[in-house]
Scaffold this motif. Structure first.
Motif, PDB file in Angstrom:
ATOM      1  N   GLY A 520       0.788  -1.235   0.000  1.00 42.29           N
ATOM      2  CA  GLY A 520       0.000   0.000   0.000  1.00 42.29           C
ATOM      3  C   GLY A 520       0.809   1.268   0.000  1.00 42.29           C
ATOM      4  N   VAL A 521       2.110   1.170  -0.261  1.00 41.08           N
ATOM      5  CA  VAL A 521       2.930   2.378  -0.152  1.00 41.08           C
ATOM      6  C   VAL A 521       2.544   3.417  -1.198  1.00 41.08           C
ATOM      7  CG1 VAL A 521       4.823   1.569  -1.621  1.00 41.08           C
ATOM      8  CG2 VAL A 521       5.290   3.176   0.229  1.00 41.08           C
ATOM      9  N   PHE A 522       2.012   2.951  -2.346  1.00 45.72           N
ATOM     10  CA  PHE A 522       1.625   3.897  -3.391  1.00 45.72           C
ATOM     11  C   PHE A 522       0.115   4.141  -3.423  1.00 45.72           C
ATOM     12  CE2 PHE A 522       5.335   1.695  -5.631  1.00 45.72           C
ATOM     13  CZ  PHE A 522       6.247   2.630  -5.173  1.00 45.72           C
ATOM     14  N   SER A 523      -0.602   3.692  -2.410  1.00 46.85           N
ATOM     15  CA  SER A 523      -2.055   3.679  -2.550  1.00 46.85           C
ATOM     16  C   SER A 523      -2.680   5.066  -2.636  1.00 46.85           C
ATOM     17  CB  SER A 523      -2.692   2.880  -1.412  1.00 46.85           C
ATOM     18  OG  SER A 523      -2.347   3.494  -0.199  1.00 46.85           O
ATOM     19  N   ASP A 524      -2.002   6.090  -2.114  1.00 46.61           N
ATOM     20  CA  ASP A 524      -2.585   7.431  -2.204  1.00 46.61           C
ATOM     21  C   ASP A 524      -2.213   8.161  -3.484  1.00 46.61           C
ATOM     22  OD1 ASP A 524      -3.681   7.036   0.224  1.00 46.61           O
ATOM     23  OD2 ASP A 524      -2.920   8.886   1.134  1.00 46.61           O
ATOM     24  N   LEU A 525      -1.380   7.537  -4.295  1.00 49.98           N
ATOM     25  CA  LEU A 525      -0.844   8.265  -5.447  1.00 49.98           C
ATOM     26  C   LEU A 525      -1.790   8.157  -6.639  1.00 49.98           C
ATOM     27  CD1 LEU A 525       2.902   7.237  -5.129  1.00 49.98           C
ATOM     28  CD2 LEU A 525       1.665   9.090  -4.031  1.00 49.98           C
ATOM     29  N   ILE A 526      -2.948   8.730  -6.498  1.00 47.27           N
ATOM     30  CA  ILE A 526      -3.972   8.545  -7.526  1.00 47.27           C
ATOM     31  C   ILE A 526      -3.642   9.276  -8.820  1.00 47.27           C
ATOM     32  CG2 ILE A 526      -5.943   7.993  -6.042  1.00 47.27           C
ATOM     33  CD1 ILE A 526      -6.509  10.956  -5.901  1.00 47.27           C
ATOM     34  N   ALA A 527      -2.768  10.256  -8.757  1.00 44.80           N
ATOM     35  CA  ALA A 527      -2.444  11.002  -9.976  1.00 44.80           C
ATOM     36  C   ALA A 527      -1.145  10.543 -10.611  1.00 44.80           C
ATOM     37  CB  ALA A 527      -2.375  12.489  -9.657  1.00 44.80           C
ATOM     38  N   LEU A 528      -0.509   9.553 -10.009  1.00 44.67           N
ATOM     39  CA  LEU A 528       0.825   9.166 -10.494  1.00 44.67           C
ATOM     40  C   LEU A 528       0.757   8.573 -11.893  1.00 44.67           C
ATOM     41  CD1 LEU A 528       3.673   9.304  -9.204  1.00 44.67           C
ATOM     42  CD2 LEU A 528       3.556   6.834  -9.083  1.00 44.67           C
ATOM     43  N   ARG A 529       1.584   9.105 -12.791  1.00 41.18           N
ATOM     44  CA  ARG A 529       1.604   8.619 -14.163  1.00 41.18           C
ATOM     45  C   ARG A 529       2.936   7.956 -14.511  1.00 41.18           C
ATOM     46  NH1 ARG A 529      -2.402  10.178 -17.111  1.00 41.18           N
ATOM     47  NH2 ARG A 529      -1.237  10.037 -19.063  1.00 41.18           N
ATOM     48  N   GLU A 530       3.995   8.370 -13.844  1.00 44.09           N
ATOM     49  CA  GLU A 530       5.303   7.804 -14.167  1.00 44.09           C
ATOM     50  C   GLU A 530       5.993   7.338 -12.897  1.00 44.09           C
ATOM     51  OE1 GLU A 530       7.720  10.403 -16.573  1.00 44.09           O
ATOM     52  OE2 GLU A 530       5.933  11.244 -17.506  1.00 44.09           O
ATOM     53  N   LEU A 531       6.424   6.072 -12.915  1.00 41.33           N
ATOM     54  CA  LEU A 531       7.092   5.522 -11.738  1.00 41.33           C
ATOM     55  C   LEU A 531       8.390   4.850 -12.180  1.00 41.33           C
ATOM     56  CD1 LEU A 531       7.114   4.713  -8.740  1.00 41.33           C
ATOM     57  CD2 LEU A 531       5.678   2.771  -9.327  1.00 41.33           C
ATOM     58  N   TYR A 532       9.478   5.271 -11.577  1.00 43.73           N
ATOM     59  CA  TYR A 532      10.781   4.742 -11.963  1.00 43.73           C
ATOM     60  C   TYR A 532      11.346   3.901 -10.831  1.00 43.73           C
ATOM     61  CZ  TYR A 532      10.177   7.965 -15.739  1.00 43.73           C
ATOM     62  OH  TYR A 532       9.664   8.604 -16.824  1.00 43.73           O
ATOM     63  N   LEU A 533      11.391   2.588 -11.054  1.00 45.01           N
ATOM     64  CA  LEU A 533      11.860   1.660 -10.029  1.00 45.01           C
ATOM     65  C   LEU A 533      13.100   0.913 -10.502  1.00 45.01           C
ATOM     66  CD1 LEU A 533       8.431   0.150  -8.935  1.00 45.01           C
ATOM     67  CD2 LEU A 533       9.969   1.420  -7.473  1.00 45.01           C
ATOM     68  N   GLY A 534      13.740   1.445 -11.527  1.00 38.97           N
ATOM     69  CA  GLY A 534      14.882   0.739 -12.124  1.00 38.97           C
ATOM     70  C   GLY A 534      16.028   0.548 -11.147  1.00 38.97           C
ATOM     71  N   SER A 535      16.903  -0.415 -11.444  1.00 39.15           N
ATOM     72  CA  SER A 535      18.112  -0.669 -10.658  1.00 39.15           C
ATOM     73  C   SER A 535      17.824  -0.875  -9.177  1.00 39.15           C
ATOM     74  CB  SER A 535      19.114   0.479 -10.828  1.00 39.15           C
ATOM     75  OG  SER A 535      19.444   0.615 -12.170  1.00 39.15           O
ATOM     76  N   ASN A 536      16.819  -1.695  -8.892  1.00 37.06           N
ATOM     77  CA  ASN A 536      16.590  -2.134  -7.520  1.00 37.06           C
ATOM     78  C   ASN A 536      16.753  -3.648  -7.477  1.00 37.06           C
ATOM     79  OD1 ASN A 536      15.882   0.138  -5.672  1.00 37.06           O
ATOM     80  ND2 ASN A 536      14.508   0.619  -7.368  1.00 37.06           N
ATOM     81  N   ARG A 537      16.170  -4.286  -6.468  1.00 41.28           N
ATOM     82  CA  ARG A 537      16.338  -5.747  -6.362  1.00 41.28           C
ATOM     83  C   ARG A 537      14.994  -6.440  -6.244  1.00 41.28           C
ATOM     84  NH1 ARG A 537      21.069  -5.377  -1.825  1.00 41.28           N
ATOM     85  NH2 ARG A 537      22.654  -4.483  -3.175  1.00 41.28           N
ATOM     86  N   LEU A 538      14.011  -5.887  -6.932  1.00 40.04           N
ATOM     87  CA  LEU A 538      12.674  -6.469  -6.810  1.00 40.04           C
ATOM     88  C   LEU A 538      12.604  -7.795  -7.544  1.00 40.04           C
ATOM     89  CD1 LEU A 538      10.708  -3.187  -7.526  1.00 40.04           C
ATOM     90  CD2 LEU A 538      11.052  -4.287  -5.303  1.00 40.04           C
ATOM     91  N   MET A 539      12.032  -8.799  -6.866  1.00 40.75           N
ATOM     92  CA  MET A 539      11.866 -10.102  -7.502  1.00 40.75           C
ATOM     93  C   MET A 539      10.443 -10.320  -7.980  1.00 40.75           C
ATOM     94  SD  MET A 539      14.091 -12.388  -4.912  1.00 40.75           S
ATOM     95  CE  MET A 539      14.132 -13.894  -5.832  1.00 40.75           C
TER      96      MET A 539
END
Ligand SMILES: *[C@@H]1O[C@H](CO)[C@@H](O)[C@H](O)[C@H]1NC(C)=O
Ligand SMILES: *[C@@H]1O[C@H](CO)[C@@H](O)[C@H](O)[C@H]1NC(C)=O
Ligand SMILES: *[C@@H]1O[C@H](CO)[C@@H](O)[C@H](O)[C@H]1NC(C)=O
Ligand SMILES: *[C@@H]1O[C@H](CO)[C@@H](O)[C@H](O)[C@H]1NC(C)=O
Ligand SMILES: *[C@@H]1O[C@H](CO)[C@@H](O)[C@H](O)[C@H]1NC(C)=O
Ligand SMILES: *[C@@H]1O[C@H](CO)[C@@H](O)[C@H](O)[C@H]1NC(C)=O
Ligand SMILES: *[C@@H]1O[C@H](CO)[C@@H](O)[C@H](O)[C@H]1NC(C)=O
Ligand SMILES: *[C@@H]1O[C@H](CO)[C@@H](O)[C@H](O)[C@H]1NC(C)=O
Ligand SMILES: *[C@@H]1O[C@H](CO)[C@@H](O)[C@H](O)[C@H]1NC(C)=O
Length: 858
Positions: A520-539
């Protein structure tokens, strides 16, 4: 207006690329003959509009060299590899020529009538042609009534006796004489230009006025009755004296923009024998209506008193790349109209309140790349119109002096934490600092009207307190790349950092070592259009992870194994390159999606390849075969299921650990409630025994307030009916007037347990230490563990061990520590209660311990 269109036309004409046509050929109006070993002009169709002949061996052009080309607008003849001769009326067959480029050809011979018959010539490029004074003296440009731009830079011109025919060049706007050897220009020489308004006139890099001494009385004003938009006299080795003489000489001529960079004015750093400019240096420019002045790239060390006093109309002053270390009070007096002050790349180390006095209209102060470490707190406060302040790449450790201005650049400083000031800004740039604590981020998110916040390349990693996220914030873009948010989030806190950011449109979280996204960390971001999660360690990415209206997602360079294609279905673009794709049958849904999706795939397709299993490692997802999946499906899916199962179990376990750490207080309450429900609350009544009190609480009287709130209210029966213990403590139960020692002894012997709350105050209180020793005495004589020690506050082992009785206790027994986290208090009190209730059952074991104590102590 017309002139501007002409200029624009020229630029557009040149800018049209000539790619896609093979060399030495003609195509749709363009004849491209560069590097074709030509010695003569080739035959080209009469429809040619552009003829590109540079980089050849053409020796001569005469009036018959060119066929009649009525359409030709651009002729490029520059860079001939042989000496070049241009004969009389050489271009007369090109009546509509607009741009003639002869640059970088060694013109051996140029006939004075070479350019005749070109009524539409707009731009003539003659740079680097080895031309001498004659080219301006002898009327080569007669009758070029459309000539607007003339480039004569990089030739061998020594004097500028312009031919009278220049007077008729009514379209002339721009003349470039830079990189010649013109050492003096006087009024007589430029007479043909009088009455004209030129947009650009360059005399840069000529050693102008600096090689010979000038008798200004005779020379007079070279620009008399000439109006110039930009006069470039840079890089002529001008000292303060030369500049002063020049500005006095041209007094009264209108110059909108004076370019005087790469000068040698100023003493530089560590020298004193060369003058810095002063009140007289620019005084002569008073009547020139100067709007821009570029004094960058010099050696000015000190900005002296009333240096620019007469420049009342100046709007832009560029002092970048000097050696400015000192701003004398009043240096900027008189700059009543100045809007942009560029002091970047200087040697300023500190700023004082008075530094920017006299700049009532300044909107932009650029101070980047100095060494500013300290700024007096009123320095910017009085600049009411200040709109942008650039303090990038300095040495600031605090920013308490920052006023409320819309745009602030503070990147590349040494900020570790931010002071609690009232900021009001639309734009704050704080990248490349040393911010660590997310408290600073919570603070910045509260800034009213903030729209863009740039915090990349900091060290955001710790989350020490609870914060209240604000509601309905205006923030639209948040840059948090290259921090260490994983460290903050794995503690279980700060998961609400993006709460309330309902206007956020762009969020950068790249390179944050993230291996999970808090639910739910992004749950309030109703207007978010671009999200950059590159170069992390998400599986894994779960469907709930992404904000609902997301359009662009970057998850490149993560460790995604087998992403669910439905996650990306609503996006318009996604970058999934360089992940750890696990190319087993389960990936076939994803591979199919990849083959036919309408979602734009960013990045190069070759970077979407299998990582596992070994056999297909490195194979593109577009070419890996998923055939045979049907037969093997059972086995494969079992394998994969197991893999996924364990991955998920691991994730669940991690999540549980996280949740338990985060909500352990709450879990404990639930556990207690459940226990009570199950056991129907048969709290065994305290068995009556011989003791008057359940426990004697021994603590320093300075801690009373705290003890009352933290312990007594939760445990003592007199404080609340819910409590079960009858406790004894000095403030209430000691007999007044009685000897203190007797009181303590009584309390110790009439209580079942003694609880010592060892705090800093306790250690400083002789009576407390005395009571501790007595209690220990009772331990020995009872052969019982009646003493419970609770350490309160951050006392080190060393501080405790300094005291003999406590050292003895600590060597043999366990002690308790008061929890640091509030949510652990219930659990702790429960444990303490159990200790108080603990009875003789364990007497045997206690005996042996107590005996050991005796032996070690003796
Ligand atoms: C021009 O001449 C050089 C050397 O003779 C040759 O290598 C090159 O291929 C020639 N170029 C053309 C376009 O003919
Ligand atoms: C161009 O040349 C062609 C023949 O090659 C001729 O028919 C045509 O009239 C010429 N056009 C112009 C504008 O001279
Ligand atoms: C400026 O020069 C033009 C053209 O030579 C002339 O007509 C005009 O009178 C001059 N103006 C002044 C103020 O000298
Ligand atoms: C500046 O002008 C003064 C007065 O004409 C003269 O004495 C001095 O030599 C000039 N300085 C330079 C550097 O030309
Ligand atoms: C100030 O000068 C520096 C260096 O030339 C330049 O990078 C910067 O853009 C200038 N600032 C402004 C506000 O023009
Ligand atoms: C911030 O603003 C509030 C209200 O305008 C004011 O009461 C407070 O003193 C200010 N704090 C600082 C540090 O300036
Ligand atoms: C949120 O902000 C918008 C505009 O920024 C405003 O119209 C709206 O009333 C605000 N809502 C709340 C709950 O403050
Ligand atoms: C991609 O789709 C085309 C037809 O839409 C199909 O012929 C091709 O085999 C598919 N490729 C893969 C790797 O699935
Ligand atoms: C892609 O777009 C086309 C035309 O708009 C549509 O027919 C097709 O169903 C779309 N494919 C997917 C996978 O959405």
């Amino acid at each position: 207006m017309g002139d501007h269109l002409e200029l624009l036309f020229g630029v557009v004409l040149m800018a049209i690329p000539v790619f896609g046509i093979s060399s030495c050929s003609f195509d749709r109006g363009i004849a491209l003959y560069r590097f074709c070993n030509l010695t003569t002009v080739p035959q080209v169709p009469n429809s040619t509009e552009r003829l590109l002949l540079s980089f050849n061996y053409i020796r001569t052009v005469t009036s018959t060299s060119f066929p009649f080309l009525e359409q030709l607008q651009l002729l490029e003849l520059g860079t001939q590899f042989t000496p070049f001769t241009i004969d009389k009326e050489a271009f007369r067959n090109l009546p509509n020529l607009r741009i003639l480029d002869l640059g970088k050809s060694q013109i051996h011979f140029l006939h004075p009538d070479a350019f005749q018959g070109l009524p539409h010539l707009f731009e003539l490029r003659l740079f680097f042609c080895g031309l001498s004074d004659a080219v301006v003296k002898d009327g080569y440009f007669r009758n070029l009534e459309s000539l607007t731009r003339l480039d004569l830079s990089k030739n061998r011109i020594r004097s500028l006796h312009l031919h009278p025919s220049f007077r008729e060049l009514n379209s002339l706007k721009s003349i470039d004489f830079s990189f010649n050897q013109i050492s003096v220009v006087c009024e007589d020489e430029l007479k043909p230009l009088q009455g004209k308004t030129l947009s650009f006139f360059s005399l840069a890099t000529n050693n102008l006025y600096s090689r010979v001494s000038v008798d200004w009385g005779k020379c007079m004003n070279p620009f008399r009755n000439i109006s110039l938009e930009t006069l470039d006299v840079s890089d002529n080795g001008w000292t303060v004296d030369i500049t002063e003489n020049f500005s006095n000489a041209i007094s009264g001529s209108q110059i909108f923009s004076l370019v005087l960079d790469h000068h040698i004015m100023g003493s530089g750093f560590g020298f004193h024998n060369i003058k810095n400019p002063d009140q007289n240096t620019f005084a002569g420019l008073a009547r020139s209506s100067l709007v821009r002045l570029d004094l960058s790239h010099g050696f000015i060390f000190s900005l002296n008193f009333r240096l620019f006093e007469t420049l009342k109309e100046l709007k832009l002053l560029n002092l970048a790349h000097n050696k400015i270390n000192k701003i004398v009070e009043g240096a900027f007096y008189g700059l009543d109209s100045l809007q942009v002050l560029n002091l970047s790349y200087n040697l300023l180390g500190e700023l004082y309140n008075s530094n920017f006095n006299g700049l009532p209209k300044v909107r932009y102060i650029d101070l980047q790349n100095n060494h500013i470490g300290i700024i007096q707190d009123q320095t910017f406060k009085l600049l009411e119109n200040l709109y942008t302040l650039d303090l990038r790449d300095n040495a600031l450790k605090t920013i308490y002096f920052i006023p409320s201005i819309p745009n602030i650049f503070l990147g590349g400083n040494k900020l570790v934490t931010l002071p609690n000031i009232n900021l009001t800004s639309d734009f704050i740039q704080l990248s490349e600092n040393r911010l660590e604590n997310l408290a600073d981020l919570y603070f910045l998110l509260q800034v009213p009207h903030l729209q863009i916040l740039i915090l990349n390349q900091n060290r955001l990693s710790s989350c020490s307190q609870r914060h209240t996220p604000a509601q309905n914030l205006s923030l639209e873009q948040l840059f948090l790349g290259e921090n260490m948010l994983q460290l903050a989030w794995e503690t279980g806190f700060c998961w609400d950092i993006f709460k309330g950011l309902s206007h956020l449109q762009v969020l950068f979280l790249n390179s944050n070592y993230l291996n999970f996204l808090p639910p739910g960390v992004f749950s309030d971001l109703i207007a978010l259009r671009e999200l950059y999660l590159g170069s992390n360690r998400l599986m894994v990415l779960s469907p709930g992870d992404l904000p609902a209206n997301l359009k662009i997602l970057d998850v490149s360079r993560n460790q995604l194994l087998s992403p669910d294609p439905s996650l990306f279905a609503s996006l318009s673009a996604v970058d999934i390159t360089n992940n750890n794709f696990f190319c087993e049958c389960e990936l076939s849904a994803f591979i199919n999606w990849l083959n036919q999706t309408n979602v734009t795939l960013l990045g190069s397709p070759k970077d979407i390849y299998c990582m596992l299993p070994e056999a297909v490692s490195g194979v593109s997802l577009y070419s890996v075969s998923m055939e045979g999946c049907d037969e093997e499906e059972a086995l494969q899916s079992l394998k994969f299921s197991l893999f996924v199962f364990f991955t998920v179990m691991l994730m669940l376990f991690l999540m549980t650990v996280l949740i338990v750490t985060k909500f352990r207080g709450f879990c404990f309450l639930c556990y207690k409630r459940a226990q009570r429900l199950v056991f129907k609350d048969h709290r065994q009544g305290l068995e009556a025994d011989t003791y008057k009190y359940d426990a004697y609480l021994c603590f320093s009287s300075k801690d009373f307030e705290w003890v009352q709130n933290a312990l007594l209210k939760c445990l003592d029966v007199q404080y609340s009916d819910q409590n079960r213990f009858s406790l004894c403590f000095e403030e209430r139960d000691f007999v007044p007037g009685e000897n203190h020692i007797i009181n303590i002894q009584d309390a110790i012997w009439s209580s079942r347990k003694i609880v010592c709350l060892v705090s800093r105050h306790f250690l400083q209180d002789g009576w407390c230490l005395e009571a501790f020793s007595y209690a220990q005495g009772r331990c020995l004589s009872d052969l019982n563990s009646v003493l419970i020690m609770v350490v309160v506050g951050s006392l080190s082992q060393y501080q405790l061990m300094k005291h003999q009785p406590i050292r003895g206790f600590m060597q043999n027994r366990q002690y308790l520590r008061w929890p640091e986290d509030l949510q652990d208090v219930d659990w702790f009190l429960n444990k303490l209660s159990q200790q108080i209730l603990k009875k003789e059952k364990e007497k045997k074991r206690d005996n042996s311990v107590a005996l050991q104590t005796v032996t070690t102590n003796s």
